[in-house]
Motif scaffolding. Structure first.
Motif, short mmCIF file in Angstrom:
data_model
loop_
_atom_site.label_atom_id
_atom_site.label_comp_id
_atom_site.label_asym_id
_atom_site.label_seq_id
_atom_site.Cartn_x
_atom_site.Cartn_y
_atom_site.Cartn_z
N LEU A 71 38.49 14.45 -59.14
CA LEU A 71 39.43 14.75 -58.06
C LEU A 71 39.03 16.05 -57.37
O LEU A 71 39.13 16.16 -56.14
CB LEU A 71 40.85 14.86 -58.61
N ARG A 72 38.55 17.03 -58.14
CA ARG A 72 38.11 18.29 -57.57
C ARG A 72 37.00 18.07 -56.55
O ARG A 72 37.03 18.61 -55.43
CB ARG A 72 37.64 19.24 -58.67
N SER A 73 36.00 17.28 -56.91
CA SER A 73 34.89 17.00 -55.99
C SER A 73 35.38 16.30 -54.73
O SER A 73 34.96 16.62 -53.62
CB SER A 73 33.83 16.15 -56.68
N TRP A 74 36.29 15.36 -54.92
CA TRP A 74 36.81 14.62 -53.77
C TRP A 74 37.59 15.55 -52.85
O TRP A 74 37.45 15.47 -51.62
CB TRP A 74 37.70 13.47 -54.27
N LEU A 75 38.39 16.44 -53.41
CA LEU A 75 39.15 17.39 -52.58
C LEU A 75 38.22 18.33 -51.83
O LEU A 75 38.48 18.69 -50.68
CB LEU A 75 40.14 18.16 -53.44
N VAL A 169 22.44 17.58 -54.22
CA VAL A 169 22.06 17.23 -52.85
C VAL A 169 22.61 15.86 -52.47
O VAL A 169 23.11 15.67 -51.36
CB VAL A 169 20.52 17.27 -52.70
N ALA A 170 22.55 14.90 -53.39
CA ALA A 170 23.07 13.56 -53.09
C ALA A 170 24.57 13.59 -52.81
O ALA A 170 25.07 12.89 -51.92
CB ALA A 170 22.77 12.62 -54.25
N GLU A 171 25.30 14.41 -53.58
CA GLU A 171 26.75 14.54 -53.35
C GLU A 171 27.02 15.16 -51.98
O GLU A 171 27.93 14.72 -51.26
CB GLU A 171 27.38 15.39 -54.44
N ILE A 172 26.24 16.18 -51.62
CA ILE A 172 26.43 16.83 -50.33
C ILE A 172 26.13 15.87 -49.19
O ILE A 172 26.83 15.83 -48.18
CB ILE A 172 25.55 18.09 -50.23
N ALA A 173 25.10 15.06 -49.36
CA ALA A 173 24.77 14.06 -48.34
C ALA A 173 25.93 13.10 -48.14
O ALA A 173 26.24 12.72 -47.01
CB ALA A 173 23.51 13.31 -48.75
N ASP A 174 26.58 12.72 -49.23
CA ASP A 174 27.72 11.82 -49.13
C ASP A 174 28.89 12.51 -48.43
O ASP A 174 29.56 11.92 -47.57
CB ASP A 174 28.13 11.36 -50.53
N ILE A 175 29.15 13.77 -48.79
CA ILE A 175 30.24 14.52 -48.18
C ILE A 175 30.03 14.64 -46.67
O ILE A 175 30.97 14.48 -45.88
CB ILE A 175 30.33 15.93 -48.81
#
Length: 335
Positions: A71-75, A169-175
């Protein structure tokens, strides 16, 4: 297969429309999310608005949270996208050094620029203590936040998410709805620009090398010198290349001689001062109060955030305005 994070009872209740459950979910993360918005936007006021908007978006979009990240990452994803929208609409915030060259003598008729979006100080009360990450304190220092303002929104977000918050990096690309290649490119450009503008040693590193007694001596000496108009004490506290700026005034000074010319001509001649030691942006600060004859009190005037180096003051940023005192939970006047 992506890892799926299990939903807790409050998450289930929040998805079902329980406001209180949603509040319980986000409250432990509110302070760090607010600091993230400040890094992105350079204004605690803008961070207030962005966080409120982000949490409203999160509340409305909670049904779409599939639990494939925490949830933290999603927020953080929601907050980052919200901040990028603000950056696109409003552009960047500035300090006087961004507007023109330093003045070599005191400017007595300096008028406030109200059409400039100024960088503001940040209350750091929630960034201290054993639970605070060292890197997150570094990342609200004035020099770092000011440097971020020189980056386009995508570079700003990529750098903060990767270097400060530890996203992949992959998470940032998704964000950011882009590719890993684009993120890596944004990171490379951002690092180059920030490296040019941020001192090699952070204030956190510097403060760890100064003992508490010397730090108190510098802060109290600065305040006492202003109250007494003591030029000798002030000079002894400053590095040769010290800078002094006073947003929203456009003029700023670089070097001990121009700074002292300003100090002798303006603060020393303004009237009676009183001071309170405080902190802002994870740095030592001094709140200045100037005597108001009509009110019969020393009224809030400016919050001076200090940059230190080798046990001396290398920079003073005087944020003028009572709104900064309110933000830092300081009194509006002293008897």
């Amino acid at each position: 297969m992506s890892k799926v994070f299990p939903a807790g009872p409050d998450l289930d209740r929040a998805r079902a429309g329980d406001d209180d459950a949603f509040t319980r979910l986000v409250e432990p993360l509110r302070r760090e999310l607010h600091a993230h918005c400040y890094r992105m936007l350079g204004s605690a006021h803008d961070a207030d608005d962005a966080l409120q908007d982000a949490l409203l978006r999160a509340w409305r979009g909670l049904a779409g949270f599939e639990g494939r990240s925490s949830l933290r990452s999603w927020l953080y994803s929601v907050a980052t996208r919200t901040c990028l929208d603000v950056v696109q609409r409003r552009g960047r915030r500035a300090l006087p050094v961004d507007l023109g060259p330093a003045s070599d003598h005191a400017v007595l008729a300096d008028a406030a620029l109200t059409d400039v979006a100024w960088l503001g100080p940040y209350p750091d009360a929630g960034l201290s203590g054993p639970g605070a990450r060292y890197e997150q304190r570094e990342a609200v220092e004035l020099a770092f936040v000011a440097a971020l303002q020189h980056l386009p929104g995508n570079q700003r977000a990529a750098l903060v998410l990767f270097e400060v918050l530890g996203f992949a990096v992959a998470e940032i690309a998704d964000i950011m709805n882009t590719t890993a290649t684009s993120v890596n490119s944004a990171l490379a450009r951002a690092r180059r620009i920030v490296a040019e503008k941020v001192p090699a040693a952070t204030q956190q590193q510097t403060l760890r090398m100064i003992d508490d007694a010397r730090l108190r001596e510098v802060v109290s000496g600065f305040a006492t010198a202003l109250e007494r108009g003591d030029a000798d004490t002030m000079v002894a506290l400053l590095t040769e290349d010290v800078t002094w700026s006073m947003p929203p005034l456009p003029s700023w000074y670089a070097g001990r001689s121009p700074v002292m010319d300003f100090v002798r001509a303006v603060p020393f001649r303004c009237g009676s001062w009183r001071h309170l030691p405080t902190s802002a942006n994870a740095q030592p600060a001094v709140a200045c109060y100037l005597w108001d004859e009509a009110a019969g009190v020393h009224a809030a005037w400016a919050v001076n955030v200090l940059d230190l180096r080798d046990g001396l003051i290398a920079g003073v940023t005087s944020f003028q305005g009572v709104e900064h005192f309110t933000r830092l939970d300081l009194p509006a006047s002293l008897p």
